[in-house]
Design a protein around this motif. Structure first.
Motif, PDB file in Angstrom:
ATOM      1  N   VAL A 499     171.773  67.997  29.248  1.00 18.17           N
ATOM      2  CA  VAL A 499     172.875  68.949  29.192  1.00 18.17           C
ATOM      3  C   VAL A 499     174.121  68.285  28.607  1.00 18.17           C
ATOM      4  N   GLN A 502     175.566  69.056  25.117  1.00 14.39           N
ATOM      5  CA  GLN A 502     176.465  70.189  24.944  1.00 14.39           C
ATOM      6  C   GLN A 502     177.898  69.799  25.284  1.00 14.39           C
ATOM      7  N   SER A 591     181.450  69.322  34.368  1.00 11.49           N
ATOM      8  CA  SER A 591     180.085  69.653  34.817  1.00 11.49           C
ATOM      9  C   SER A 591     179.678  68.827  36.034  1.00 11.49           C
ATOM     10  N   SER A 709     168.818  70.279  36.582  1.00 10.63           N
ATOM     11  CA  SER A 709     168.468  71.085  35.409  1.00 10.63           C
ATOM     12  C   SER A 709     167.305  70.466  34.640  1.00 10.63           C
ATOM     13  N   ALA A 742     169.324  72.810  29.561  1.00  9.86           N
ATOM     14  CA  ALA A 742     170.120  72.998  28.347  1.00  9.86           C
ATOM     15  C   ALA A 742     169.372  73.818  27.310  1.00  9.86           C
ATOM     16  N   LYS A 743     168.066  73.591  27.169  1.00 14.53           N
ATOM     17  CA  LYS A 743     167.337  74.291  26.107  1.00 14.53           C
ATOM     18  C   LYS A 743     167.205  75.779  26.407  1.00 14.53           C
ATOM     19  N   GLN A 746     170.611  77.232  25.266  1.00 11.10           N
ATOM     20  CA  GLN A 746     170.690  77.252  23.808  1.00 11.10           C
ATOM     21  C   GLN A 746     169.728  78.261  23.188  1.00 11.10           C
ATOM     22  N   ASN A 798     179.165  74.206  29.736  1.00  6.97           N
ATOM     23  CA  ASN A 798     179.268  72.745  29.745  1.00  6.97           C
ATOM     24  C   ASN A 798     180.139  72.251  28.599  1.00  6.97           C
TER      25      ASN A 798
END
Length: 911
Positions: A499, A502, A591, A709, A742-743, A746, A798
């Motif tokens: 993450v 980002q 974050s 995450s 994160a993916k 995105q 983030n």
């Protein structure tokens, strides 16, 4: 320490501990005298060892602090730092040696001898309390000056007296140098033949006569004049001056002169002792300060007060010495002392000011530190009991490596040049390949690379952006300062994307925005620091590179004024922040939500723009209880909406903390927990998914994901395959997560199509809906983000948090720059401590950020009533905002702190 303690005393003691255990390089430590104004000093009910009135809180703290400087080990005391506790009772001369004349009387110590006895006791205690394996304390200048006072040179010419004085001092030297004494004894032996005696005479000339002559020349050097005080004339040498203070000398009764002479000699010796040669192992082991405790600083004229006054006068003009002086002020405040002024509303205000005085050049040599008039209601006592000793550096075998490193520097340089010439290593020392396959360290985007081609291509592209923007900042012909983005930016092969990438995008977007402003704006240069997966190499807590120390080492060369990022709540990230804080570098996290990162024990130089788990759990519990979205996907079996809470019981800094707070605040039904460990230790993910789905089917409930995450994709894949997560009514399983992969943010399509049985909702610190509206700071962030990154990256929460962190740092840097710059010198010099002081007071108030209205200062280490959102992503990458509470950034005044959330006809109070 006497109970009850003053309120907030733990923060003050923490500052004393920091500088007692790890002194700062070439930094003068002003004297700190504690005083509690409301305390009345009545007649003592009993005599105390130090002679201070009973009930003196300040005295009790100083005496109690003495206990923090050593520990018991196998029924013996082990000293942690060299220290001395001195009061007026120590102003009694030692017993006379055989053959010495009586200069005092049995009824008490003459005034002229009290100062000598006081310093004798001080030196003896320093010698006795040297820590284990730190070597012997040698004080040659002090012992030489001290010996002069007891020497009688008799009658005769001045030159004869100087020779006798030299000879007597050389005899004293032999007692401190066993090797010289042994050679002298050998030379004094007699032989059995004439030839042998000739050789012994020559030997005596070599090992006794020559050293004595050299020693006499050394004592006659003008450099030795500083031992007796810099105010003396520069003409006479030490031996000439010393004649005046021998036992029958004309200045023997000059108490002020002798006290200054001895104290100057002692401070000079302590400076040398604290920094022995780099070829000696003790250099690495002597990072502490010498601590002098004065529990009874009384009225003017008392022995301890006279010592303090002389010391204050010396350090005002002389080079800094590694001596930390703490005292309890029982009498009137010295005229040369200044009060420590702090915000009376801030419990940490006094401690913050003391930190600032220790870390930057102070105006005075002595400060009076006010103790709170309010009694502690528990936290201070608990802190003192759980932190009983001064933290000091542990000795290790690596100290011997450091000791021999200096002679190897030349060889290393030659080898390095050779390697560079043949191209065997393209990475500079700031980038290190480690056992996990990652590359950790610090780079400006050009000097070395932290990513591996083919695996970390996203990071390599961000390095290119940083290098380009850094070149523009440095070559802009405007002043610049460096901010370090520090976070885990890589993982082991096969792991999910961090993450933190980002967050790095957000920081680079903010750099672009700040450096693009018109006017006299300090340009921001960004260094990228990678700590590796789990922050493993962020601090000294693990073997291998220590990236925090690499940042500290570059502080002056790279003009580093702040560190941002962090992005994870872990013991390893906390340790890294501690190292940066100890080096007086302010840190602004984003974050980061774990409660331990911002509680009473968090490092003083740490701030964050993100909310804590306390705030986030309130919002999650409120949404879970009342939202129609969760309600439509759950079945009330009589216990309300059952939350199946997935968390890591071993993750105290984040997951377990969030789970405990959510469970405490959730009132919408019962909570069922399912452990899911980041470090699997044999746990099978498919079995975890089966347990989760079994609980969901049995209770008709929903999932609250409170784990990391990075572990979400593997569990979500297993949930998709678990039969029990396919409900008979065809409804999806609602999932509310605080930390989302994160993916998935995105590329929502990846999550939604691949995991059709799940209906995900997630927490964000900003409204990441991608919609722009006029005059909205969030819209400004989106526009700038898309201008810098044209690859389709989503400007989510983030990135917004890191964008705000760098802009806050820039705001403070420019405020400090405006304070220091002059017409003659536009590139004003200032330190990270100046940035910290400004961030602490007045701080940042209602700063309009992309993630909310932010206020940071001494009392608010993280923003109060921080904006928190509950969002849902869709296949077309659009985002729906279901809940928005707190100080919002994209609403006009009056609407930026909503009282309710929900839909018309179904509104609920914002937490």
């Amino acid at each position: 320490m006497q109970r009850p303690l003053p309120q907030g005393i733990e923060y003050l003691i923490e500052q004393f501990d920091i500088f007692a255990g790890n002194r700062k390089k070439s930094r003068r430590l002003p004297v700190m005298l504690l005083r509690r104004e409301r305390e009345t000093q009545g007649p003592p009910d009993r005599a105390e060892a130090t002679g201070a009135p009973a009930g003196s809180t300040a005295r009790s703290i100083i005496v109690g602090y003495h206990d923090r400087l050593y520990e018991q080990d196998l029924q013996r005391e082990v000293d942690l730092v060299p220290h001395a506790l001195i009061d007026d009772s120590h102003a009694t001369p030692r017993a006379h040696r055989p053959g010495e004349g009586e200069r005092g009387n049995t009824g008490g110590a003459p005034a002229a001898e009290q100062h000598v006895a006081l310093l004798d006791s001080l030196v003896e205690q320093f010698d006795d309390t040297m820590p284990l394996d730190a070597g012997e304390l040698r004080l040659p200048r002090f012992h030489t000056c001290r010996a002069v006072l007891d020497i009688s040179v008799g009658a005769g010419s001045a030159s004869a007296k100087r020779r006798r004085l030299r000879d007597e001092l050389y005899l004293q030297l032999l007692t401190r140098r066993p090797m010289l004494a042994t050679l002298a004894r050998v030379a004094g032996a007699t032989g059995s033949s004439f030839l042998t005696n000739i050789w012994l005479a020559l030997f005596e000339l070599l090992v006794v006569g020559l050293p004595r002559r050299v020693y006499g020349l050394y004592l006659s050097s003008p450099r030795s004049l500083r031992w007796v005080g810099s105010r003396r004339p520069k003409g006479p040498n030490f031996l000439r001056m010393a004649l005046a203070v021998t036992s029958a000398g004309p200045s023997r009764g000059n108490q002020a002169l002798i006290q200054r002479m001895l104290l100057m000699a002692l401070l000079n010796d302590l400076s040398k002792a604290a920094r022995p040669t780099r070829l000696w192992v003790y250099r690495a082991r002597r990072q502490w300060s010498f601590v002098l405790l004065l529990p009874t600083v009384g009225e003017e004229g008392t022995p301890v007060r006279q010592l303090l006054d002389t010391y204050a006068d010396i350090i005002r003009t002389e080079p800094p010495a590694p001596l930390m002086v703490l005292g309890a002020l029982l009498g009137d405040s010295p005229s040369h002392a200044q009060p420590v002024l702090a915000d009376p509303q801030s419990i940490t205000g006094v401690a913050d000011q003391v930190n600032a005085l220790y870390t930057r050049r102070s105006a005075s040599a002595v400060y009076v530190v006010p103790l709170s008039a309010s009694d502690d209601d528990g936290p201070a006592d608990q802190w003192v009991r759980t932190n009983p000793k001064v933290p000091v550096r542990s000795n290790g075998r690596g100290d011997y490596v450091r000791a021999v490193a200096a002679p190897m520097v030349a060889l290393s340089l030659v080898a390095g040049v050779a390697l560079y010439a043949v191209g065997q290593d393209e990475r500079l020392p700031s980038c290190h390949a480690v056992a996990t396959g990652e590359i950790v360290g610090v780079t400006d985007g050009r000097e070395c690379h932290l990513g591996v081609a083919g695996r970390d291509d996203d990071l390599l592209k961000l390095e290119e952006v940083a290098a380009r923007q850094n070149d523009a900042a440095v070559n802009s012909k405007r002043p610049y300062r460096t901010v370090v983005f520090f976070a885990p930016l890589t993982t082991e092969p096969g792991d999910s994307t961090p993450v933190s990438l980002q967050s790095l995008r957000g920081a680079l977007a903010a750099q672009n925005e700040v450096n693009g402003r018109e006017g006299d704006i300090v340009q921001i240069r960004v260094l990228i620091a990678n700590s590796g997966k789990y922050f493993t190499y962020g601090s000294q807590s693990s073997p291998g590179p220590d990236v925090a120390q690499e940042i500290i080492a570059r502080k002056d060369r790279d003009r580093i004024t702040a560190v941002i990022g962090i992005t994870q709540s872990r013991p390893t990230s906390f340790a890294a922040v501690q190292e940066l804080s100890a080096a007086s570098i302010p840190v602004i996290g984003n974050s980061v939500t774990g409660s331990k990162m911002v509680d009473a024990k968090s490092p003083s130089y740490y701030f964050q723009v993100s909310p804590s788990n306390e705030r986030i759990s309130e919002v999650m519990a409120e949404f879970s209880t009342h939202s129609e979205q969760i309600g439509n996907l759950t079945t009330d079996t009589g216990n309300g909406r059952t939350a199946v809470l997935v968390y890591d019981p071993d993750d105290d800094f984040f997951s377990a903390d969030l789970a405990a707070k959510f469970s405490d605040k959730y009132k919408g039904g019962k909570v069922v927990t399912v452990p899911y460990y980041e470090n699997r230790n044999g746990q099978i993910v498919s079995e975890v998914a089966r347990n989760v789905c079994t609980e969901v089917r049995a209770s008709g409930g929903y999932i609250v994901y409170a784990a990391r995450s990075g572990e979400m994709p593997e569990l979500f894949d297993a949930l998709q395959d678990a039969p029990d997560c396919r409900k008979p009514d065809g409804k999806q399983v609602a999932v509310l997560s605080e930390s989302t992969a994160a993916k998935y943010i995105q590329d929502p399509e990846l999550m939604l199509k691949k995991h059709a049985v799940l209906k995900p909702y997630y927490v964000m610190p900003n409204n990441s809906n991608g919609k722009e509206s006029p005059d909205s700071p969030y819209s400004e962030f989106i526009s700038r983000f898309r201008e810098v990154f044209k690859d389709g990256s989503v400007p989510e929460g983030n990135a917004a948090g890191s964008y705000d962190a760098l802009r806050v740092a820039s705001e403070v840097i420019n405020s400090v720059y405006a304070q220091y710059k002059t017409v003659e010198k536009s590139d004003a010099r200032f330190q990270p401590t100046d940035v910290y002081a400004r961030l602490s007071n007045p701080g940042i108030q209602k700063f309009s950020g992309a993630s909310g209205l932010l206020s940071l200062d001494t009392r608010n280490k993280y923003p109060p009533n921080k904006a928190v959102y509950i969002l849902e992503s869709h296949l077309d990458k659009s985002v729906t905002t279901w809940m928005a509470c707190g100080l919002l950034p994209d609403q006009p005044p009056g609407l930026n702190n909503p009282a309710t959330w929900g839909t018309p006809g179904n509104l609920h109070p914002c937490p």
